[in-house]
Scaffold this motif. Structure first.
Motif, PDB file in Angstrom:
ATOM      1  N   ASP A  20      48.940  31.422  49.206  1.00 58.50           N
ATOM      2  CA  ASP A  20      48.347  30.149  49.632  1.00 58.50           C
ATOM      3  C   ASP A  20      47.358  30.368  50.771  1.00 58.50           C
ATOM      4  OD1 ASP A  20      49.523  28.597  47.762  1.00 58.50           O
ATOM      5  OD2 ASP A  20      51.193  27.925  49.008  1.00 58.50           O
ATOM      6  N   ARG A  31      44.194  31.684  49.235  1.00 62.28           N
ATOM      7  CA  ARG A  31      43.471  30.667  48.471  1.00 62.28           C
ATOM      8  C   ARG A  31      42.735  29.696  49.380  1.00 62.28           C
ATOM      9  NH1 ARG A  31      48.149  29.603  43.972  1.00 62.28           N
ATOM     10  NH2 ARG A  31      47.538  31.267  42.544  1.00 62.28           N
ATOM     11  N   ARG A  32      43.267  29.502  50.603  1.00 62.47           N
ATOM     12  CA  ARG A  32      42.566  28.637  51.552  1.00 62.47           C
ATOM     13  C   ARG A  32      41.209  29.216  51.944  1.00 62.47           C
ATOM     14  NH1 ARG A  32      47.338  28.122  55.484  1.00 62.47           N
ATOM     15  NH2 ARG A  32      48.648  28.036  53.647  1.00 62.47           N
ATOM     16  N   LEU A  35      40.529  15.862  49.374  1.00 66.20           N
ATOM     17  CA  LEU A  35      41.941  16.064  49.032  1.00 66.20           C
ATOM     18  C   LEU A  35      42.517  17.336  49.670  1.00 66.20           C
ATOM     19  CD1 LEU A  35      44.335  14.998  47.251  1.00 66.20           C
ATOM     20  CD2 LEU A  35      43.635  16.716  45.584  1.00 66.20           C
ATOM     21  N   ALA A  36      41.895  18.479  49.361  1.00 64.11           N
ATOM     22  CA  ALA A  36      42.465  19.741  49.846  1.00 64.11           C
ATOM     23  C   ALA A  36      42.409  19.866  51.367  1.00 64.11           C
ATOM     24  CB  ALA A  36      41.767  20.921  49.169  1.00 64.11           C
ATOM     25  N   LEU A  63      45.299  17.703  52.632  1.00 62.91           N
ATOM     26  CA  LEU A  63      46.650  18.158  52.289  1.00 62.91           C
ATOM     27  C   LEU A  63      46.939  19.530  52.880  1.00 62.91           C
ATOM     28  CD1 LEU A  63      47.032  17.201  48.509  1.00 62.91           C
ATOM     29  CD2 LEU A  63      47.934  16.018  50.504  1.00 62.91           C
ATOM     30  N   VAL A  64      45.957  20.426  52.796  1.00 65.10           N
ATOM     31  CA  VAL A  64      46.228  21.823  53.124  1.00 65.10           C
ATOM     32  C   VAL A  64      45.919  22.125  54.583  1.00 65.10           C
ATOM     33  CG1 VAL A  64      45.668  24.199  52.532  1.00 65.10           C
ATOM     34  CG2 VAL A  64      45.738  22.463  50.737  1.00 65.10           C
ATOM     35  N   ARG A 104      33.086  20.522  46.758  1.00 64.07           N
ATOM     36  CA  ARG A 104      34.539  20.463  46.951  1.00 64.07           C
ATOM     37  C   ARG A 104      35.070  21.794  47.472  1.00 64.07           C
ATOM     38  NH1 ARG A 104      38.500  19.449  41.868  1.00 64.07           N
ATOM     39  NH2 ARG A 104      37.695  21.485  41.279  1.00 64.07           N
ATOM     40  N   MET A 150      36.606  23.222  52.032  1.00 62.96           N
ATOM     41  CA  MET A 150      37.692  24.024  52.607  1.00 62.96           C
ATOM     42  C   MET A 150      37.137  25.104  53.530  1.00 62.96           C
ATOM     43  SD  MET A 150      40.751  23.090  51.911  1.00 62.96           S
ATOM     44  CE  MET A 150      41.867  24.495  51.934  1.00 62.96           C
TER      45      MET A 150
END
Lengths: 252, 361
Positions: free
Chosen positions: A83, A86-87, A110-111, A114-115, A159, A163
């Motif tokens: 994880d 992936r960030r 969203l990400a 949430l993340v 999108r 991040m």
């Protein structure tokens, strides 16, 4: 000069990596280092394992042997480290894969919310900034299904950017687009390439490779056959297989 | 040709032409249309005559009066509605049962309103609704007389069984559907086996098993009232079917959706809750509404383990004394109640589909 200094850690390091689907040997002893800030284009005939290789970098596919190290962290079965990686590694897909039940803006925030636990206001401000960068801010309140393919792919790029990833993977980002929409996506990618982010692009767009890539990698039958700077790669490829591929891609 | 000129001059209005085209395209089809319309009119007239024109209304109408009139005898409803709605619930306390019905209906309606679709709001609605229902029905506190579950009945019991079945069955179905997709073969196959086993049994057998057999297998401290065991059995049955519906919905979500969420670093529970389930439920919505409608109608099966839900209470309403001849009226009335609930469910399903279609154009 400590080698833990972030700038000295390669973005991606792949060592003797193998991947099997059942008995099919999909990736054979892959050896690859991508430095930070480097732009790498991966090309090759379909079925050569290019997509599989970059999908191993964010573990959408599991490798069977060898080592993959991303930004100094080795990919293994540890879910937390997967994880974490992936960030830092964004991915743009051939079929966009936007979330159809959310607006463009919701897709983008969203990400981060949430993340990264970014507050909504801040996440939306960042999302609008990136939507402007891909030249599509006026579509923020629409649903993906209301946009053209090229617009959807630019949203997908925004999108990923939301991040703030160190590394961006592109998996044939223009292959599913109508011809007239390819250039709007490539323009955005060319612009991104000037910003110092590490980019690994699987693509058949040789013009893009020539303009942007620091290095071109040619794969065939699960192996890396050749890697060279674009001018060498296109003018004097060393392997027969590369020559044949280039004549097919550039031949008309 | 002169037909052309004719049709231009005396062209019938659009609606008439449309009717002719639909119902009288050929002589034979014209005859079929006329005969069908005649039959429909005849049946409608008979029904109208029976239900209203020759019917006896009002609580004063006696059984003898009804027979003389020849139409429907709605007096039976006026006289016996309390049994239909409340079953064997003590007469003096039936206001509590009525209020409990209102609480359950309010709970259902509120959970259908999109602005209540936040976890804590839904939880609040359900906890408060269930508590209000339970306190009102069972009593024993707040100065309310104690009324045991064996005395609950009628519409109040039907609503309780339906809502409790859904509250147990729906979350359980999501859990089962997710377990069935597990990457561990032990879990996915085990869940598959459980679902197939429950689906292979008739609901009647499951209700019997939970009412009669399960008490022998449970340790003493786990013994609960028969009603709760039966409701749990019905919930399990509902979940087995609904789990397969949700699994089908999940299969309709492209693999790329989960991959995109994974690539963004979104963890399993958020992937399931924000990406997969919302899309899967959209795919599964028509079948899900179907399942809820079936679930509502299947509540009537609890009669076999000794509970007097609305249908059984209806039998009791005409089954005693002077009203034995008026079973048609009682069944028509109960059918109307079923219709109100299930038709509302269907319309709500249609509303949800329209609402979701807006975002998936």
């Amino acid at each position: 000069m400590a080698d833990t200094h972030p700038a000295n850690v390669p973005a991606v390091q792949i060592n003797g990596m193998n991947k099997f689907y059942g008995h099919f040997h999909a990736l054979k002893n892959i050896q690859l280092t991508v430095h930070r800030g480097e732009k790498v284009v991966v090309c090759g005939p379909s079925g050569s394992g290019k997509s599989t290789m970059i999908r191993c970098i964010n573990r959408l596919e599991e490798h069977n042997s060898g080592q993959i190290t991303v930004l100094g962290t080795e990919l293994n079965d540890d879910v937390a480290s997967i994880d974490g990686i992936r960030r830092e590694v964004g991915m743009v897909f051939q079929h966009f894969n936007l979330f159809p039940h959310m607006t463009v803006l919701e897709n983008c925030v969203l990400a981060p919310m949430l993340v990264r636990k970014t507050p909504r206001a801040q996440a939306e401000a960042a999302a609008m900034r990136y939507l402007e960068k891909v030249r599509i801010p006026e579509q923020a309140q629409k649903y993906p299904g209301q946009l053209s393919g090229g617009q959807q792919q630019r949203v997908a790029i925004a999108r990923s950017l939301c991040m703030e990833p160190e590394i961006l993977l592109f998996d044939e980002p223009t292959s599913a687009l109508d011809p007239e929409m390819i250039s709007e996506v490539l323009d955005v990618m060319v612009h991104l390439a000037t910003e110092g982010r590490t980019m690994i692009c699987v693509t058949h767009e040789m013009g893009f490779a020539r303009r942007v890539a620091d290095r071109v990698i040619f794969m065939d039958a699960g192996e890396i056959v050749e890697e060279a700077p674009p001018e060498t790669f296109f003018q004097s490829p060393s392997s027969e297989r590369t020559k044949q591929f280039l004549s097919q891609v550039l031949g008309h | 040709m002169n037909t052309l000129a004719n049709s231009a001059a005396v062209a019938p209005p659009g609606r008439v032409r449309m009717l002719r085209k639909r119902y009288f395209p050929t002589p034979l089809q014209g005859v079929v249309s006329v005969v069908s319309a005649g039959l429909l009119l005849l049946i409608s007239w008979k029904l109208l005559d029976w239900a209203f024109l020759s019917a006896v209304f009002g609580a004063e109408g006696s059984a003898a009066e009804c027979r003389a009139a020849g139409g429907a005898c709605w007096s039976v409803i006026a006289n016996r509605w309390r049994i239909i709605f409340f079953g064997l619930y003590p007469h003096a306390e039936q206001w509590r049962s009525a209020l409990a019905c209102v609480a359950v209906v309010a709970m259902i309606v509120l959970s259908c309103v999109p602005s209540f679709w936040r976890p804590w709001r839904l939880a609040a609605v359900w906890i408060i609704g269930t508590a209000v229902y339970y306190i009102l029905m069972k009593g024993g506190i707040l100065g309310l007389r104690y009324v045991g579950e064996e005395q609950w009945g009628g519409l109040a019991l039907t609503l309780f069984i339906f809502v409790a079945t859904c509250l147990i069955g729906f979350p359980l179905s999501i859990v089962l559907a997710l377990l069935r997709r597990s990457e561990l073969p032990v879990i996915s196959r085990g869940t598959g086996l459980l679902i197939d086993a429950v689906r292979s049994l008739p609901l009647l057998a499951i209700l019997f098993a939970f009412a009669v057999v399960v008490p022998f297998m449970l340790p003493g401290w786990m013994q609960t009232g028969k009603l709760y065991r039966v409701v749990f059995g019905a919930g399990l049955f509902f979940a087995a079917y609904q789990a397969e519906i949700i699994r089908g919905g999940l299969q309709g979500v492209p693999r790329g959706q989960e991959e995109a969420a994974m690539a963004l670093g979104i963890g399993y529970w958020h992937r399931v809750g924000k990406i997969l389930l919302p899309q899967a439920m959209r795919n599964a919505l028509p079948a899900t509404i179907n399942q809820f409608v079936i679930g509502f109608k299947e509540t009537s099966l609890v009669i076999v383990v000794g509970f007097f839900e609305i249908l059984a209470s209806g039998n009791a309403a005409y089954g005693t004394g002077e009203w034995t001849f008026a079973y048609r009226e009682v069944y028509a009335f109960i059918a109307l109640i079923y219709f109100v609930f299930t038709y509302s469910l269907s319309r709500y399903g249609a509303y949800l589909e329209r609402r979701m279609a807006i975002s998936s154009r």
